[in-house]
Scaffold this active site. Structure first.
Site, PDB file in Angstrom:
ATOM      1  CG  ASP A   1      26.346   8.656  -8.862  1.00 37.75           C
ATOM      2  OD1 ASP A   1      26.635   9.035 -10.026  1.00 37.75           O
ATOM      3  OD2 ASP A   1      27.091   8.889  -7.888  1.00 37.75           O
TER       4      ASP A   1
ATOM      5  NE  ARG B   1      27.993  12.524  -2.458  1.00 40.08           N
ATOM      6  CZ  ARG B   1      28.362  12.044  -3.658  1.00 40.08           C
ATOM      7  NH1 ARG B   1      29.346  12.636  -4.324  1.00 40.08           N
ATOM      8  NH2 ARG B   1      27.778  10.981  -4.161  1.00 40.08           N
TER       9      ARG B   1
END
Length: 532
Positions: A453, A169
């Site tokens: 996150d 990603r």
């Protein structure tokens, strides 16, 4: 007279990272420069379009499916490309930053079918992390990543057939990489991460039969997916990789993308692999886009918004319906709980919540789901094994019973839960603790038994902004004001200072992005200026 040679990307003002010359080769930097010159101007136009669309949402207070693409949605014939063998079975995926060598080995060895190797929300974008992430990926694919930790423990890769398939990603379109410039301009982080990874690893991954594969974050429209597709086509042609080798799974983690799922798959159809329900960023996007929409769009405490909320059910069921209609994988959301190996009671509660979440996803038709910790892999796998059996997926479940309207997707007011004083304090605590760790270069952070996150920090600060501006009254009768948020933040700062860290800096950044009149689109934008 011959044309002047095009200059490569330049690593400017960056601290030296050991072995960076293996990543920043002349040929790799020339490739990144070519990506930048070809695609950054369109990236800039699409970022401007985001702002225009957000202004329209603020004016109208609504979103709808695009009338101009209705014929595409109504066409029953088109499908995405068939999944390659390495992505046929995705029943459990583990996520984590690529910049940590130990995590890289553990993720590949975890027993998950896929590892989302994250250069985005689970990775603080320091230059050291960017370079180390690239080195770790190259080392892993060449089986050069085995190492012995300072305490003497050895970390080594299992046999190739037992390793998770890597889906990388890159960063979203919005964030630049200031340490890499072309013609005096910073290269977008997305093109930096993709370009270096693709250049160094695409052919090796093709030879291994495992890629190159990508997760695409923060996508807000099918036009942004079209840009990624153009990047893939150019990159494959430029390096002599067969067309269609790349596969991309798009995170549907913005409310605008939820209205363009079919269009996104169509734009990427030769390279599409599936869609993912990125639940935390999705909530952040809802708040961001409807932040000034009044009481109707005020979300309660983050932990009170479960996946059984009507508007979240509408989103996830539409995702499964859309994916299976077009032959793509539908991948469920994150199980962020961290099992406790010391507290059996905490552990059992966490595992019970994960089982319930994954049982629901498997029953709804998802083909796989995410976990944040290796100990959760067998739990999630058992949930999907019970439904899938020996089948690699359940794309045969077309979910033709699903009918989702535009109003259902934005029905935030269908929730009975309301903001609470405890929820406000939790938002300050999580925001402060995450930002402090992020400023120190940590992107995946354990806070209160959850793996957090950047998305959870975004929700926290956005809820504070929304509650202040909407004049929310909490369950204890107190109205949310900027003064109240500052008071709670000061208390939490004082408590946190018993630990060493960048607490004052984190406190100041949290209050800036939570209380400034002009809402920051991403906290990582002002935060990036504070990183080393």
């Amino acid at each position: 007279m011959s044309a002047p040679a095009q200059r490569a990307a330049v690593a400017a003002g960056a601290p030296y990272v050991e072995r960076q010359e293996e990543v920043l080769t002349d040929a790799a930097l020339a490739f990144v420069a070519e990506l930048h010159r070809r695609f950054t101007p369109r990236r800039d136009e699409l970022l401007a379009r985001r702002a225009e669309r957000r202004a329209e949402i603020a004016r109208s207070g609504r979103l709808d499916f695009l009338p101009e693409t209705a014929p595409l949605r109504e066409d029953p014939l088109w499908r995405v490309a068939p999944a390659p063998a390495a992505l046929e079975d995705r029943r459990v995926e583990i996520t984590g930053p690529a910049d940590d060598r130990k995590m890289t080995v553990n993720a590949l060895n975890s027993g998950a079918r896929v590892w989302l190797a994250d250069f985005e929300d689970a990775s603080s974008p320091t230059w050291e992390n960017v370079v180390r992430g690239q080195l770790n990926m190259a080392d892993a694919f060449r089986r050069r990543i085995d190492f012995t930790a300072p305490g003497g423990r050895t970390y080594a890769l299992r046999p190739a057939e037992e390793l998770a398939t890597v889906v990388m990603r890159p960063r979203g379109w919005h964030l630049d990489e200031r340490h890499l410039t072309v013609d005096g301009r910073p290269v977008p982080g997305a093109l930096t991460d993709f370009g270096l990874y693709f250049f160094h690893n695409a052919q090796r991954l093709l030879d291994l039969g495992k890629g190159p594969y990508f997760y695409l974050p923060k996508t807000e429209s099918h036009l942004e997916a079209r840009l990624w597709n153009e990047v893939f086509v150019f990159a494959q042609d430029h390096l002599g990789i067969p067309h269609g080798t790349v596969r991309a799974t798009v995170l549907i983690e913005t409310i605008t993308a939820a209205f363009e799922m079919e269009e996104i798959l169509y734009e990427l159809r030769d390279h599409a692999s599936g869609l993912n329900a990125g639940r935390w960023d999705y909530l952040f996007s809802l708040i961001k886009n409807f932040r000034d929409g009044g009481e109707r769009f005020v979300l309660p405490d983050r932990n009170a918004v479960t996946m059984t909320a009507p508007f979240m059910r509408a989103y996830t069921e539409l995702l499964v319906r859309t994916c299976h209609k077009r032959g793509a994988h539908a991948i469920g959301g994150m199980a962020a709980f961290i099992p406790s190996r010391r507290d059996p009671e905490v552990n059992e509660v966490a595992l019970g919540k994960v089982r319930a979440d994954k049982d629901r996803e498997a029953a709804d038709g998802f083909d796989g789901s995410w976990v944040a910790h290796p100990d959760l892999v067998p739990v999630a796998r058992a949930c999907f094994d019970a439904v899938l059996g020996d089948r690699p997926h359940q794309k045969h479940r077309l979910r033709e019973d699903v009918r989702v309207t535009a109003d259902q997707l934005i029905a935030v007011d269908s929730l009975e839960a309301k903001p609470t004083a405890a929820g406000l304090r939790n938002a300050v605590q999580v925001g402060l603790r995450y930002i402090e760790a992020w400023l120190r270069g940590m992107g995946a952070v354990a806070i209160f038994n959850l793996m957090e996150d950047a998305a959870t920090a975004e929700i926290s600060r956005s809820q504070l902004w929304q509650w202040v501006n909407a004049g929310v009254v909490l369950d204890d009768g107190e109205k949310v004001t900027a003064a109240l948020v500052r008071e709670v933040a000061a208390e939490e700062l004082a408590a946190a200072r018993t630990e060493t860290g960048a607490w004052q800096q984190a406190h100041d950044l949290l209050l800036k992005v939570a209380l400034d009149e002009d809402y920051a689109e991403f906290l990582t934008l002002p935060g990036y200026d504070l990183l080393g």
